[in-house]
Design a protein around this motif. Structure first.
Motif, PDB file in Angstrom:
ATOM      1  N   PHE A  13     -61.450 -68.293 -41.195  1.00 26.92           N
ATOM      2  CA  PHE A  13     -60.552 -68.132 -39.948  1.00 26.92           C
ATOM      3  C   PHE A  13     -61.206 -67.097 -38.941  1.00 26.92           C
ATOM      4  O   PHE A  13     -61.540 -66.065 -39.259  1.00 26.92           O
ATOM      5  CB  PHE A  13     -58.939 -67.865 -40.156  1.00 26.92           C
ATOM      6  CG  PHE A  13     -58.503 -69.089 -41.013  1.00 26.92           C
ATOM      7  CD1 PHE A  13     -57.831 -70.209 -40.577  1.00 26.92           C
ATOM      8  CD2 PHE A  13     -58.208 -68.905 -42.492  1.00 26.92           C
ATOM      9  CE1 PHE A  13     -57.396 -71.001 -41.558  1.00 26.92           C
ATOM     10  CE2 PHE A  13     -57.778 -69.777 -43.298  1.00 26.92           C
ATOM     11  CZ  PHE A  13     -57.250 -70.725 -42.970  1.00 26.92           C
ATOM     12  N   MET A  14     -61.087 -67.571 -37.567  1.00 25.06           N
ATOM     13  CA  MET A  14     -61.357 -66.447 -36.521  1.00 25.06           C
ATOM     14  C   MET A  14     -59.825 -66.173 -36.124  1.00 25.06           C
ATOM     15  O   MET A  14     -58.988 -66.846 -35.748  1.00 25.06           O
ATOM     16  CB  MET A  14     -62.135 -67.317 -35.464  1.00 25.06           C
ATOM     17  CG  MET A  14     -62.489 -66.210 -34.307  1.00 25.06           C
ATOM     18  SD  MET A  14     -64.042 -65.263 -35.231  1.00 25.06           S
ATOM     19  CE  MET A  14     -64.001 -63.640 -34.468  1.00 25.06           C
ATOM     20  N   VAL A  15     -59.621 -64.907 -36.216  1.00 26.29           N
ATOM     21  CA  VAL A  15     -58.194 -64.398 -36.012  1.00 26.29           C
ATOM     22  C   VAL A  15     -58.374 -63.433 -34.886  1.00 26.29           C
ATOM     23  O   VAL A  15     -59.233 -62.292 -34.657  1.00 26.29           O
ATOM     24  CB  VAL A  15     -57.740 -63.564 -37.336  1.00 26.29           C
ATOM     25  CG1 VAL A  15     -56.363 -63.156 -36.790  1.00 26.29           C
ATOM     26  CG2 VAL A  15     -57.646 -64.713 -38.334  1.00 26.29           C
ATOM     27  N   LEU A  16     -57.536 -63.395 -33.608  1.00 28.18           N
ATOM     28  CA  LEU A  16     -57.223 -62.626 -32.681  1.00 28.18           C
ATOM     29  C   LEU A  16     -55.833 -62.313 -32.548  1.00 28.18           C
ATOM     30  O   LEU A  16     -54.846 -63.014 -32.454  1.00 28.18           O
ATOM     31  CB  LEU A  16     -57.746 -63.281 -31.286  1.00 28.18           C
ATOM     32  CG  LEU A  16     -59.125 -63.843 -31.096  1.00 28.18           C
ATOM     33  CD1 LEU A  16     -59.515 -64.985 -31.682  1.00 28.18           C
ATOM     34  CD2 LEU A  16     -59.594 -63.548 -29.837  1.00 28.18           C
ATOM     35  N   GLY A  22     -61.686 -67.696 -29.613  1.00 27.99           N
ATOM     36  CA  GLY A  22     -61.833 -67.737 -31.038  1.00 27.99           C
ATOM     37  C   GLY A  22     -63.011 -68.716 -31.349  1.00 27.99           C
ATOM     38  O   GLY A  22     -63.977 -68.689 -32.190  1.00 27.99           O
ATOM     39  N   GLU A  23     -62.812 -70.027 -30.414  1.00 24.72           N
ATOM     40  CA  GLU A  23     -63.838 -70.896 -30.835  1.00 24.72           C
ATOM     41  C   GLU A  23     -65.421 -70.422 -30.434  1.00 24.72           C
ATOM     42  O   GLU A  23     -66.026 -70.781 -31.197  1.00 24.72           O
ATOM     43  CB  GLU A  23     -63.487 -72.231 -30.096  1.00 24.72           C
ATOM     44  CG  GLU A  23     -64.517 -73.472 -30.203  1.00 24.72           C
ATOM     45  CD  GLU A  23     -63.883 -74.686 -29.719  1.00 24.72           C
ATOM     46  OE1 GLU A  23     -64.719 -75.559 -29.597  1.00 24.72           O
ATOM     47  OE2 GLU A  23     -63.013 -74.652 -28.734  1.00 24.72           O
ATOM     48  N   ASP A  52     -57.560 -69.542 -35.679  1.00 27.87           N
ATOM     49  CA  ASP A  52     -58.488 -70.676 -35.532  1.00 27.87           C
ATOM     50  C   ASP A  52     -59.405 -70.966 -36.533  1.00 27.87           C
ATOM     51  O   ASP A  52     -60.257 -70.291 -36.932  1.00 27.87           O
ATOM     52  CB  ASP A  52     -59.291 -70.743 -34.023  1.00 27.87           C
ATOM     53  CG  ASP A  52     -60.063 -71.962 -33.639  1.00 27.87           C
ATOM     54  OD1 ASP A  52     -59.408 -72.827 -34.123  1.00 27.87           O
ATOM     55  OD2 ASP A  52     -60.823 -71.890 -32.764  1.00 27.87           O
ATOM     56  N   PRO A  53     -59.374 -71.912 -37.267  1.00 27.97           N
ATOM     57  CA  PRO A  53     -60.241 -72.259 -38.467  1.00 27.97           C
ATOM     58  C   PRO A  53     -61.637 -72.422 -38.127  1.00 27.97           C
ATOM     59  O   PRO A  53     -61.942 -73.170 -37.091  1.00 27.97           O
ATOM     60  CB  PRO A  53     -59.700 -73.761 -38.826  1.00 27.97           C
ATOM     61  CG  PRO A  53     -58.806 -74.365 -38.158  1.00 27.97           C
ATOM     62  CD  PRO A  53     -58.427 -73.171 -37.187  1.00 27.97           C
TER      63      PRO A  53
END
Length: 574
Positions: free
Chosen positions: A174-177, A74-75, A163-164
Motif C-alpha cells: 500500500f502507498m500511504v499518505l 500515491g499512484e 492506495d494499493p
C-alpha cells in the motif's frame, strides 16, 4: 357590485347560477393551470436539489482536492518506490524530500504486504501487521480513506489515504499518505450566505472522516433510517429523512471519489424553504389565484352589463305593481340596447294598463250611477204604489179589507226601504243590515203602536254587513215577524205588562242572529190565516237561515240564525 346576491333563495338567483356556469367554463383552464403548476413545482424541486448538490460540492472543495490529490500522488509515488527496490535509504530520502516539499502530508510511506514499513518520510521501521484495519485491507486491497485519531507516527488526527500497489497484477503493498485533519480546517473557504447545517465526509465502510461540527453533534444529525454504509455507490442525490432526534432534515450526497469517499451536507427544512425562490412559492397558489381572478372579472362584467339592469327593471315593475308608479328616470345611458328596448316595452305596457284601468273605473262608476238610479226609481214607484193603496184603504168598505191592504202596504214599504238604503249606500256589494232593520222596525212601530201605548219596546242593532241579495228577504222577514209580534202582543195589564224586544247581533265573522221576543195576551182579532208564518219560512230559506221558536204562557220567542257569506250562495228552488 353584488347587491341583492344574498337576498332570498340564493341558489335560485341569477347571480349564483352565473357563478356556477362560469366555474364550469373556467374548469379546463384551471386543470391546465394545475398541470402547469405541478410541472413548475417539479422543476422547482429539481432545481432545489441541483442547488443543494452544487452547494455541497462547493462546501467540500477542500476535502475533494486534498483526497483526490493524495490518490494521484500515491499512484505516481508507487511507481517510483518500486524502482528503489531494496535501497531503503534512497527511498526514505526521496519520500522525505517529497513530504517536505508538498507541505501537505505528515507522513508518506510504502507498506509492503508483510506489514513492516521501512520506506517512509519518517525513516525507521514500523510494524502495521498487528492493526485490525491492515488485515481487512489485505483481504480487499482497494483504495480507501480512514481516520486515525492518533496517528502512529505523527501522533495527531490524520486522514490516511491508502492506495494499493500491484506489480504484474500481483499485490505488492500500500502507498500511504497521511493528511493532518488540521490541514483541512486551515484550507477551509470563507462561509457563504447559504451554507448547510453540517458537512460530513465518510468512506465506503460508513466511517465518518470529517465533519463541520463536534463529533457527537454531527452524529446526532445523521439520517435515522439510512446508515452511511448503505449509501456506498450512490450517485449524487438528495433525500429527506429524520435525524436521530426526530427532526426533519434534507441530505445532499456527492461522491468525492466514487466508491471510496463521499461528502454529505445536512440541511434544515426551514433553511431550504427560506432559500426557495418566491416564484416557486407563488406557483403553488397560481391555479386558485387564476380561478378566483377569472371569476371576479367575469362576474363583475356580467353584473355591470346585465344583472344590475335586470334588478333595476325588477324594482320598477314591483313599484308599478304595488302603486302604479311609473319610472321617473330611464334605465341609463350606458345600458345595453336590449335592456333599453325591454324598458320601452314595459313603459308602453304600463301606460296601456293605466289607460285600461281608468276606462274600467269610469265604466264602473257609470254603472254604479245607473244602478243607484234604478234603485231610486224603484223606491219612488213603490212609494207611489203605497200612496195609491192609502187612497184605496180609505175607501175600503170593511175593516178586514182595510187590515189586509195595510199589511200589503207594510210589505211594499219594506221593499221601498231596501231600495232606499241601496241607492244611499256607497258600495253596491254590502249593506248595513243593522241600520236597515232599525228603519223598517221604526216604520212598523209608528203604524202598529199608536201614541200612548203602554207597550215597552227594547231594540239593539249591531253593525252587520249583509250581501245586497239578502237585504230584501231579511227586511221582508223582519216585517212579517214584527207585524205578527204586534198582532199577538195583547193589551198590557198590571199582572202582565206588554213588552217587545228586538235585536240583531253578529256571532262571528260569518254568522248573525235576529231575535224578537213579545208577550202574549188577549189580543182582539188575534186569529190569523197563517200566511205570515209561511212567508217567514220562505224568506228564511232564501237566507239559508235556521228559524227556531219558543212559546210559553207569557212570551213568544222567534230566533233567526243566518250566514253572512263571503261567496255567492247557491240558488235554491222555493
Amino acid at each position: 357590485m353584488t347587491g341583492g346576491f344574498l337576498d332570498g333563495n340564493i341558489f335560485r338567483g341569477l347571480a349564483f347560477r352565473i357563478l356556477v356556469f362560469l366555474s364550469l367554463a373556467l374548469l379546463p383552464f384551471g386543470l391546465i393551470a394545475v398541470v402547469q403548476t405541478r410541472e413548475i413545482a417539479q422543476q422547482a424541486a429539481v432545481n432545489t436539489e441541483l442547488s443543494l448538490l452544487g452547494l455541497t460540492e462547493q462546501a467540500s472543495n477542500v476535502e475533494r482536492s486534498l483526497i483526490q490529490e493524495a490518490f494521484g500522488a500515491g499512484e505516481a509515488l508507487s511507481s517510483i518506490v518500486r524502482v528503489f527496490g531494496d535501497d531503503t535509504e534512497a527511498c526514505v530520502s526521496f519520500l522525505r524530500n517529497y513530504q517536505e516539499t508538498s507541505g501537505v502530508y505528515s507522513v508518506v510511506g510504502f507498506i509492503p504486504a508483510s506489514g513492516i514499513m521501512t520506506c517512509s518520510s519518517a525513516g525507521g521501521a514500523y510494524d502495521f501487521s498487528a492493526y485490525p484495519d491492515f488485515d481487512r485491507a489485505l483481504d480487499r486491497p482497494e483504495p480507501t480513506v480512514v481516520l486515525s485519531r492518533t496517528g502512529p507516527i505523527s501522533v495527531q488526527p490524520v486522514l490516511a489515504i491508502i492506495d494499493p500497489v500491484f506489480e504484474n497484477d500481483v499485490f505488492a503493498g500500500f502507498m500511504v499518505l497521511s493528511v493532518p485533519v488540521a490541514m483541512i480546517g486551515a484550507r477551509a473557504e470563507p462561509p457563504t450566505d447559504i451554507a448547510p447545517a453540517d458537512l460530513i465526509t465518510f468512506n465506503a465502510f460508513g466511517g465518518v472522516l470529517t465533519s463541520g461540527r463536534a463529533r457527537l453533534i454531527s452524529a446526532a444529525d445523521l439520517p435515522l433510517n439510512r446508515s452511511l454504509k448503505t449509501l456506498d455507490g450512490a450517485h449524487p442525490t438528495v433525500f429527506h429523512d429524520s435525524n436521530t432526534k426526530g427532526e426533519d432534515r434534507i441530505y445532499a450526497l456527492v461522491p468525492i471519489v466514487p466508491g471510496v469517499v463521499y461528502s454529505m451536507s445536512v440541511w434544515r427544512q426551514d433553511d431550504v424553504s427560506a432559500g426557495a425562490s418566491p416564484q416557486s412559492k407563488l406557483s403553488i397558489f397560481l391555479p386558485i389565484l387564476m380561478w378566483l381572478a377569472s371569476l371576479i372579472v367575469a362576474f363583475w362584467s356580467i353584473n355591470r352589463l346585465a344583472i344590475r339592469y335586470i334588478r333595476k327593471l325588477g324594482r320598477q315593475m314591483r313599484l308599478f305593481a304595488y302603486n302604479r308608479a311609473m319610472p321617473r328616470t330611464a334605465i341609463g345611458p350606458s345600458a345595453p340596447r336590449e335592456f333599453v328596448e325591454i324598458q320601452k316595452a314595459f313603459l308602453g305596457m304600463a301606460e296601456s294598463i293605466i289607460r285600461d284601468e281608468a276606462s274600467l273605473e269610469d265604466s264602473l262608476r257609470e254603472k254604479n250611477i245607473l244602478v243607484k238610479e234604478v234603485h231610486h226609481r224603484v223606491k219612488n214607484n213603490l212609494q207611489l204604489i203605497s200612496s195609491i193603496m192609502n187612497m184605496q184603504i180609505r175607501r175600503a168598505p170593511t175593516e178586514d179589507a182595510r187590515r189586509v191592504l195595510r199589511r200589503l202596504q207594510d210589505r211594499i214599504l219594506s221593499l221601498a226601504t231596501v231600495h232606499k238604503n241601496l241607492y244611499q249606500t256607497d258600495g253596491l256589494e254590502r249593506v248595513n243590515a243593522g241600520a236597515l232593520v232599525e228603519e223598517i222596525v221604526g216604520q212598523l212601530l209608528v203604524v202598529g203602536l199608536p201614541a200612548g201605548s203602554a207597550v215597552r219596546v227594547d231594540q239593539s242593532y249591531a253593525l252587520v254587513q249583509l250581501d245586497t241579495d239578502d237585504a230584501a228577504p231579511l227586511t221582508l222577514l223582519v216585517s212579517e215577524a214584527v207585524t205578527n209580534a204586534m198582532k199577538y202582543i195583547g193589551m198590557p195589564t198590571a199582572a202582565n205588562p206588554a213588552k217587545l224586544e228586538i235585536s240583531l247581533r253578529q256571532l262571528d265573522t260569518e254568522t248573525a242572529v235576529f231575535s224578537i221576543i213579545n208577550t202574549v195576551g188577549d189580543a182582539p182579532n188575534a186569529e190569523g190565516t197563517g200566511l205570515g208564518a209561511q212567508l217567514i219560512n220562505a224568506f228564511a230559506r232564501q237566507l239559508n237561515a235556521q228559524v227556531t221558536s219558543d212559546t210559553t204562557d207569557e212570551t213568544y220567542h222567534l230566533t233567526l240564525t243566518f250566514p253572512l257569506p263571503h261567496r255567492v250562495k247557491p240558488v235554491q228552488d222555493y
